[in-house]
Design a protein around this motif. Structure first.
Motif, mmCIF file in Angstrom:
data_model
loop_
_atom_site.group_PDB
_atom_site.id
_atom_site.type_symbol
_atom_site.label_atom_id
_atom_site.label_comp_id
_atom_site.label_asym_id
_atom_site.label_seq_id
_atom_site.Cartn_x
_atom_site.Cartn_y
_atom_site.Cartn_z
ATOM 1 N N TRP A 30 0.828 -1.202 0.000
ATOM 2 C CA TRP A 30 0.000 0.000 0.000
ATOM 3 C C TRP A 30 0.865 1.255 0.000
ATOM 4 O O TRP A 30 0.640 2.180 -0.779
ATOM 5 C CB TRP A 30 -0.931 -0.011 1.209
ATOM 6 N N LEU A 31 1.881 1.286 0.877
ATOM 7 C CA LEU A 31 2.755 2.444 0.965
ATOM 8 C C LEU A 31 3.505 2.668 -0.351
ATOM 9 O O LEU A 31 3.628 3.800 -0.823
ATOM 10 C CB LEU A 31 3.745 2.280 2.117
ATOM 11 N N GLY A 32 3.983 1.584 -0.953
ATOM 12 C CA GLY A 32 4.672 1.701 -2.236
ATOM 13 C C GLY A 32 3.771 2.257 -3.322
ATOM 14 O O GLY A 32 4.193 3.100 -4.127
ATOM 15 N N SER A 33 2.525 1.825 -3.350
ATOM 16 C CA SER A 33 1.609 2.323 -4.374
ATOM 17 C C SER A 33 1.268 3.789 -4.136
ATOM 18 O O SER A 33 1.163 4.573 -5.082
ATOM 19 C CB SER A 33 0.345 1.468 -4.430
ATOM 20 N N VAL A 34 1.104 4.192 -2.872
ATOM 21 C CA VAL A 34 0.813 5.595 -2.558
ATOM 22 C C VAL A 34 2.003 6.478 -2.943
ATOM 23 O O VAL A 34 1.830 7.555 -3.532
ATOM 24 C CB VAL A 34 0.454 5.754 -1.065
ATOM 25 N N LEU A 35 3.210 6.042 -2.623
ATOM 26 C CA LEU A 35 4.400 6.827 -2.983
ATOM 27 C C LEU A 35 4.576 6.925 -4.492
ATOM 28 O O LEU A 35 4.936 7.987 -5.020
ATOM 29 C CB LEU A 35 5.641 6.216 -2.334
ATOM 30 N N ALA A 39 4.508 10.332 -6.698
ATOM 31 C CA ALA A 39 5.609 10.716 -7.592
ATOM 32 C C ALA A 39 5.093 11.015 -8.995
ATOM 33 O O ALA A 39 5.507 12.008 -9.615
ATOM 34 C CB ALA A 39 6.662 9.599 -7.631
ATOM 35 N N VAL A 40 4.200 10.192 -9.498
ATOM 36 C CA VAL A 40 3.624 10.421 -10.828
ATOM 37 C C VAL A 40 2.826 11.722 -10.833
ATOM 38 O O VAL A 40 2.913 12.520 -11.773
ATOM 39 C CB VAL A 40 2.750 9.224 -11.264
ATOM 40 N N ALA A 41 2.059 11.969 -9.766
ATOM 41 C CA ALA A 41 1.289 13.206 -9.677
ATOM 42 C C ALA A 41 2.203 14.430 -9.660
ATOM 43 O O ALA A 41 1.892 15.448 -10.290
ATOM 44 C CB ALA A 41 0.408 13.184 -8.439
ATOM 45 N N VAL A 43 5.234 14.679 -10.998
ATOM 46 C CA VAL A 43 5.799 14.840 -12.334
ATOM 47 C C VAL A 43 4.778 15.510 -13.253
ATOM 48 O O VAL A 43 5.106 16.456 -13.983
ATOM 49 C CB VAL A 43 6.256 13.473 -12.903
ATOM 50 N N ILE A 44 3.538 15.063 -13.213
ATOM 51 C CA ILE A 44 2.495 15.661 -14.051
ATOM 52 C C ILE A 44 2.271 17.113 -13.648
ATOM 53 O O ILE A 44 2.126 17.995 -14.513
ATOM 54 C CB ILE A 44 1.189 14.841 -13.961
ATOM 55 N N ARG A 45 2.265 17.387 -12.351
ATOM 56 C CA ARG A 45 2.059 18.757 -11.872
ATOM 57 C C ARG A 45 3.171 19.685 -12.344
ATOM 58 O O ARG A 45 2.905 20.801 -12.810
ATOM 59 C CB ARG A 45 1.989 18.738 -10.354
ATOM 60 N N PHE A 46 4.425 19.252 -12.223
ATOM 61 C CA PHE A 46 5.541 20.081 -12.690
ATOM 62 C C PHE A 46 5.490 20.262 -14.199
ATOM 63 O O PHE A 46 5.799 21.324 -14.720
ATOM 64 C CB PHE A 46 6.884 19.476 -12.264
ATOM 65 N N TRP A 47 5.103 19.213 -14.902
ATOM 66 C CA TRP A 47 5.031 19.284 -16.362
ATOM 67 C C TRP A 47 3.962 20.273 -16.806
ATOM 68 O O TRP A 47 4.174 21.076 -17.717
ATOM 69 C CB TRP A 47 4.750 17.877 -16.914
ATOM 70 N N LEU A 48 2.802 20.257 -16.154
ATOM 71 C CA LEU A 48 1.725 21.168 -16.527
ATOM 72 C C LEU A 48 2.002 22.608 -16.095
ATOM 73 O O LEU A 48 1.509 23.544 -16.733
ATOM 74 C CB LEU A 48 0.399 20.698 -15.913
ATOM 75 N N ASN A 49 2.763 22.790 -15.034
ATOM 76 C CA ASN A 49 3.068 24.137 -14.557
ATOM 77 C C ASN A 49 4.358 24.708 -15.110
ATOM 78 O O ASN A 49 4.742 25.815 -14.749
ATOM 79 C CB ASN A 49 3.131 24.158 -13.019
ATOM 80 N N SER A 50 5.040 23.985 -15.974
ATOM 81 C CA SER A 50 6.295 24.476 -16.529
ATOM 82 C C SER A 50 6.010 25.628 -17.502
ATOM 83 O O SER A 50 5.000 25.625 -18.202
ATOM 84 C CB SER A 50 7.054 23.359 -17.235
ATOM 85 N N PRO A 51 6.913 26.614 -17.550
ATOM 86 C CA PRO A 51 6.710 27.735 -18.490
ATOM 87 C C PRO A 51 6.757 27.243 -19.933
ATOM 88 O O PRO A 51 7.590 26.417 -20.297
ATOM 89 C CB PRO A 51 7.860 28.677 -18.190
ATOM 90 N N GLN A 52 5.862 27.774 -20.718
ATOM 91 C CA GLN A 52 5.803 27.383 -22.132
ATOM 92 C C GLN A 52 6.832 28.198 -22.924
ATOM 93 O O GLN A 52 7.010 29.381 -22.692
ATOM 94 C CB GLN A 52 4.400 27.654 -22.688
ATOM 95 N N SER A 53 7.504 27.553 -23.854
ATOM 96 C CA SER A 53 8.528 28.233 -24.662
ATOM 97 C C SER A 53 7.910 28.904 -25.868
ATOM 98 O O SER A 53 6.994 28.461 -26.457
ATOM 99 C CB SER A 53 9.545 27.233 -25.173
#
Length: 53
Positions: A30-35, A39-41, A43-53
């Protein structure tokens, strides 16, 4: 004294793990799946909030 599943017959009962060990594995999975989900969330959050070129 270990709590063993009463539905198991002789050979299976002898090989069954104690309740605490089965619960520890479940908690670890359970802990491994939550972590991993976190982590995936992130990565997606940083990807969506990254400045657009």
């Amino acid at each position: 004294m270990a709590i063993i599943d009463p539905r198991l017959d002789g050979a299976d009962r002898a090989e069954a793990r104690p309740l605490w060990q089965r619960l520890a594995w479940m908690a670890a999975i359970w802990l491994g799946s939550v972590l991993t989900l976190g982590a995936v969330a992130m990565v997606i959050r940083f990807w969506l909030n990254s400045p657009q070129s």
